[in-house]
Design a protein around this motif. Structure first.
Motif, PDB file in Angstrom:
ATOM      1  N   GLU A 143       0.820  -1.230   0.000  1.00 21.26           N
ATOM      2  CA  GLU A 143       0.000   0.000   0.000  1.00 21.26           C
ATOM      3  C   GLU A 143       0.845   1.268   0.000  1.00 21.26           C
ATOM      4  O   GLU A 143       0.604   2.183   0.780  1.00 21.26           O
ATOM      5  CB  GLU A 143      -0.977   0.002   1.181  1.00 21.26           C
ATOM      6  CG  GLU A 143      -2.023  -1.096   1.086  1.00 21.26           C
ATOM      7  CD  GLU A 143      -3.238  -0.863   1.964  1.00 21.26           C
ATOM      8  OE1 GLU A 143      -3.728   0.288   2.018  1.00 21.26           O
ATOM      9  OE2 GLU A 143      -3.694  -1.824   2.601  1.00 21.26           O
ATOM     10  N   ASP A 152      -1.113   8.304   4.826  1.00 21.86           N
ATOM     11  CA  ASP A 152      -0.158   7.935   5.871  1.00 21.86           C
ATOM     12  C   ASP A 152       0.892   9.021   6.073  1.00 21.86           C
ATOM     13  O   ASP A 152       1.259   9.345   7.210  1.00 21.86           O
ATOM     14  CB  ASP A 152       0.497   6.609   5.487  1.00 21.86           C
ATOM     15  CG  ASP A 152       1.030   5.838   6.680  1.00 21.86           C
ATOM     16  OD1 ASP A 152       0.503   6.022   7.800  1.00 21.86           O
ATOM     17  OD2 ASP A 152       1.953   5.031   6.497  1.00 21.86           O
ATOM     18  N   ILE A 255      -3.917   1.512   7.452  1.00 20.42           N
ATOM     19  CA  ILE A 255      -2.478   1.714   7.356  1.00 20.42           C
ATOM     20  C   ILE A 255      -2.014   2.795   8.327  1.00 20.42           C
ATOM     21  O   ILE A 255      -0.964   2.660   8.978  1.00 20.42           O
ATOM     22  CB  ILE A 255      -2.076   2.057   5.912  1.00 20.42           C
ATOM     23  CG1 ILE A 255      -2.239   0.830   5.007  1.00 20.42           C
ATOM     24  CG2 ILE A 255      -0.639   2.572   5.846  1.00 20.42           C
ATOM     25  CD1 ILE A 255      -1.361  -0.354   5.378  1.00 20.42           C
ATOM     26  N   THR A 393       5.045   0.331   6.851  1.00 18.35           N
ATOM     27  CA  THR A 393       4.086   1.249   6.239  1.00 18.35           C
ATOM     28  C   THR A 393       4.816   2.413   5.572  1.00 18.35           C
ATOM     29  O   THR A 393       5.980   2.688   5.882  1.00 18.35           O
ATOM     30  CB  THR A 393       3.122   1.820   7.298  1.00 18.35           C
ATOM     31  OG1 THR A 393       3.895   2.504   8.301  1.00 18.35           O
ATOM     32  CG2 THR A 393       2.297   0.717   7.938  1.00 18.35           C
TER      33      THR A 393
END
Length: 419
Positions: A143, A152, A255, A393
């Motif tokens: 992602e 994010d 996330i 992430t």
């Protein structure tokens, strides 16, 4: 396992014949260093060679990538991973094809990036491969495309700004897709319809539960979402306007919540941190209609005949591997805005604003995000040593990632609002 520096390639782009893969290959050709050692990979030598030939039109002076033919068998993928420091994977639907890719990278200590938005699959990969990747030193970041790098990075930027400027934790971040002009590709449509068949409702509920991807339990909701928002899907904010349910909120929220946990939980963004994401609409009526349509559509998709008809329509609208041309999307734009509230025990806590914007198609942006994230991992040994390994992430690439995006023409900015 060979040392990363001694490997044949810096990166291999897996799935280069797909829509997103082609755009990523174009970006690498035009924008990454000419001494980069890279290859394109897939099942068809003929199709890959055609891609390599097409790349000459973007930069004829540059040495073109090698071709590495590989199936999606675990043996082939292990062999592929052992040749390179990093794999960029654009082979979707990920739940259907890409589990073995993460397994191979985790076992061989090869870094890995992809652009999925399939939360149930990401949850499954975390359970299966996080510990193996951590032990081998493989940095695995799913992602890192449109889902969920912009969201994010904005959450990370706002929390960092509030901590460094106001010396405070962050209580809440509200994000909104302010503009998104491009339409989905065939692969995206196929994934949406197929994932409901692959995972049971119980698996979908488990993977989509609050804080399901976080390695530590998340905080309780200290600031409840307004009742009107929960019922009608509409939320009004002073700085973001009228908002409604966003179809991409689920993966992005998951996330961001994982980043909170990986970065230290209560010691990172704060013990009361919450993240909510919506999309901007013109008025409350439009917001309610969109919210209702999304809810009805999801419920209808649970019914197999409806799902099959949707799959048929998706394949006839855009076959997987196809999408709008760059000329068509050249005037498109994608923008996310976010506002954060400091966790201050005062009547009017301080606020911070942030924006992520890219002018151009969303799938070109996805290719850009993949390539620039790869360069962060390939050129920052101190960062990769600090990260260690595991399923991580986008936010964990932090300021080096943001700096590269800015240099590539992406706007990422934040500011503390005046009192």
């Amino acid at each position: 396992m060979a040392s990363r520096r001694s490997k044949e390639y810096d990166l291999i782009l897996l799935g280069a014949t797909g829509y997103t893969g082609k755009l990523c290959a174009e970006y690498i050709t035009t924008s990454l260093p000419t001494d980069l050692k890279w290859a394109v990979s897939g099942r068809s030598h003929e199709r890959l060679s055609a891609i390599v030939e097409d790349l000459k039109s973007f930069n004829a002076e540059r040495a073109q990538p090698n071709v590495e033919v590989a199936t999606l068998s675990l043996d082939d993928l292990r062999s592929l991973a052992n040749k390179t420091r990093l794999i960029l994977n654009t082979v979707g639907p990920y739940y259907k094809y890409s589990g073995p890719v993460i397994q191979a990278c985790s076992e061989t200590g090869t870094h890995y990036l992809d652009v999925t938005g399939e939360t149930p699959w990401v949850y499954e990969m975390i359970q299966k491969h996080h510990d193996t990747a951590k032990a081998s030193g493989a940095i695995i970041i799913p992602e890192i495309g449109l889902e969920s790098a912009p969201s994010d990075l904005l959450a990370w930027t706002l929390a960092t700004s509030i901590r460094e400027t106001l010396f405070s934790d962050t209580k809440e971040v509200i994000a909104s897709i302010h503009q998104m002009d491009s339409q989905p590709s065939g692969g995206t449509l196929a994934t949406i319809t197929g994932i409901l068949e692959h995972y049971s409702l119980a698996e979908l509920r488990k993977s989509s539960a609050p804080w399901a991807l976080s390695p530590v339990p998340g905080p309780k909701l200290s600031k409840p979402v307004p009742l009107s928002t929960r019922l009608l899907g509409v939320r009004k904010t002073q700085h973001l306007g009228v908002l409604t349910t966003s179809p991409t909120a689920g993966p992005n929220v998951a996330i961001v919540q994982r980043s909170w946990g990986l970065l230290g939980g209560s010691r990172s963004y704060g013990p009361n941190f919450q993240y909510h994401e919506y999309m901007r609409v013109k008025n409350s009526l439009a917001g309610f209609i969109i919210h209702a349509a999304l809810c009805i559509g999801f419920l209808a998709m649970i019914i197999p005949p409806v799902r099959w008809l949707t799959q048929f329509a998706a394949h006839n609208f855009y076959a997987p591997g196809q999408g709008a041309s760059r000329d068509v999307t050249a005037k498109d734009a994608f923008e996310v805005r976010a506002v954060a509230e400091a966790d201050q025990d005062v009547p009017n806590p301080r606020l911070a604003m942030a924006k992520f914007r890219h002018d151009g198609g969303i799938y070109y942006l996805t290719g850009l995000l993949l390539a620039e994230a790869a360069m962060v991992l390939l050129t920052n040994d101190d960062l990769t040593t600090k990260l260690g390994g595991g399923l991580l992430t986008p936010a964990m690439l932090g300021q080096p990632f943001i700096d590269r995006l800015r240099n590539a023409g992406v706007t990422v900015e934040s500011r503390i609002m005046p009192e």
